[in-house]
Design a protein around this motif. Structure first.
Motif, PDB file in Angstrom:
ATOM      1  N   CYS A 116      77.625 -13.490  66.084  1.00 59.25           N
ATOM      2  CA  CYS A 116      77.691 -14.238  67.345  1.00 59.25           C
ATOM      3  C   CYS A 116      77.411 -13.285  68.512  1.00 59.25           C
ATOM      4  O   CYS A 116      77.412 -12.059  68.341  1.00 59.25           O
ATOM      5  N   CYS A 132      80.109 -11.197  61.286  1.00 60.97           N
ATOM      6  CA  CYS A 132      79.720 -12.219  62.264  1.00 60.97           C
ATOM      7  C   CYS A 132      78.552 -11.735  63.128  1.00 60.97           C
ATOM      8  O   CYS A 132      78.481 -10.560  63.494  1.00 60.97           O
ATOM      9  N   CYS A 143      79.920 -10.503  68.914  1.00 58.08           N
ATOM     10  CA  CYS A 143      79.987  -9.531  67.811  1.00 58.08           C
ATOM     11  C   CYS A 143      78.759  -8.621  67.747  1.00 58.08           C
ATOM     12  O   CYS A 143      78.854  -7.494  67.255  1.00 58.08           O
ATOM     13  N   HIS A 150      86.555 -13.509  69.060  1.00 54.59           N
ATOM     14  CA  HIS A 150      85.141 -13.198  69.324  1.00 54.59           C
ATOM     15  C   HIS A 150      84.366 -14.404  69.851  1.00 54.59           C
ATOM     16  O   HIS A 150      83.235 -14.258  70.311  1.00 54.59           O
TER      17      HIS A 150
HETATM   18 ZN   LIG Z   1      81.555 -13.165  66.298  1.00 53.70          ZN
END
Ligand SMILES: [Zn+2]
Ligand SMILES: [Zn+2]
Ligand SMILES: [Zn+2]
Length: 273
Positions: free
Chosen positions: A40, A38, A43, A246
């Motif tokens: 994002c 990931c 993350c 997350h």
């Molecule tokens: Zn993430």
């Protein structure tokens, strides 16, 4: 120790003063953060407060150390926080992210050369019996497996040494599970509903650690909005959000919270007197 009963038969739970230190070993959800693959903001963050191992905590009181749950990150968490001794494990429920580190209890049994008592409700203990039956065998000279003794508890408080421990019955989707209260600190993870009888056990809290999975509603957890509602209803002096995916970035979530509610992070330690 039995609690006095009021005329309405609601047990008084104003706990006698006891110093409790809680260390959050992990505040992540089942996948942990960062999530594999990931990109994002949580993350890719380099802030340690966005790095979340699977949910677990240690509560110390009356000279005893209580471990809440044994997630898959237990060994690393114990090394990080220098947890070298555990007097008992307080289990919330048998999902993998709370149970599957059970083999790491072997290290404490080996160090202590003693069986480790674990407490849980009927559902919890049935999963330990079925999925990890070898943890309930007698120790051999190598202590090469966890050696556990299981103790079934439901809603009644019990003593370990001088410490009164109060299980808090909760609902996690369709499962009856347990939260835990020692003194004026309570830890409620993986909860979708708090029964009325259990709300009566959550009065006069200094600190409440509370499930807060993500923004979108979820069938078995509290969302951010629900978590804030529950926090306001319970009215602890300080509420700390735990078990986050997350999708919840530490600083963005912190900025959105009212006074008295904060975002937990791995390694956070809070003492109540
Ligand atoms: Zn993430
Ligand atoms: Zn969980
Ligand atoms: Zn769960």
């Amino acid at each position: 120790m039995s609690a006095p009963v009021s005329p309405l038969s609601i047990p008084s739970v104003t706990a006698p003063a006891i110093r409790v230190e809680t260390i959050l070993l992990g505040v992540g959800s089942s996948g942990g953060s960062p999530a594999l693959g990931c990109n994002c903001p949580t993350c890719v963050s380099t802030d340690p407060k966005n790095s979340r191992t699977r949910a677990s905590a240690v509560m110390r009181a009356g000279g005893k150390t209580f471990l809440i749950d044994t997630g898959p990150d237990l060994r690393g968490q114990a090394l990080r926080e220098h947890i070298l001794h555990v007097d008992a494990v307080l289990y919330t429920h048998p999902h993998a992210d709370h149970l599957n580190g059970i083999d790491d209890l072997r290290a404490f049994c080996w160090l202590q050369k003693a069986a480790l008592p674990v407490y849980g409700n009927r559902l919890m203990l049935s999963h330990i019996r079925e999925r990890f039956p070898y943890t309930l065998m007698k120790p051999n000279e190598f202590w090469d497996k966890p050696v556990l003794t299981i103790h079934e508890v439901e809603a009644e408080p019990f003593q370990v040494g001088d410490v009164t421990i109060r299980p808090i019955p909760l609902i996690h989707g369709k499962w009856p599970i347990l939260g835990w209260r020692i003194g004026n600190t309570a830890y409620l993870t993986d909860v979708s509903e708090i029964p009325a009888e259990s709300r009566a056990l959550l009065q006069d809290l200094e600190v409440l650690f509370l499930d807060c999975l993500r923004t979108k509603p979820h069938p078995t957890h509290l969302s951010v909005e629900q978590s804030l509602q529950v926090a306001a209803q319970i009215g602890a002096k300080r509420t700390v959000l735990i078990h986050m995916t997350h999708e919840l970035e530490y600083h963005a979530l912190t900025a959105s919270l009212p006074v008295g509610i904060e975002v937990g992070y791995d390694g956070l330690s809070i003492i109540t007197e």
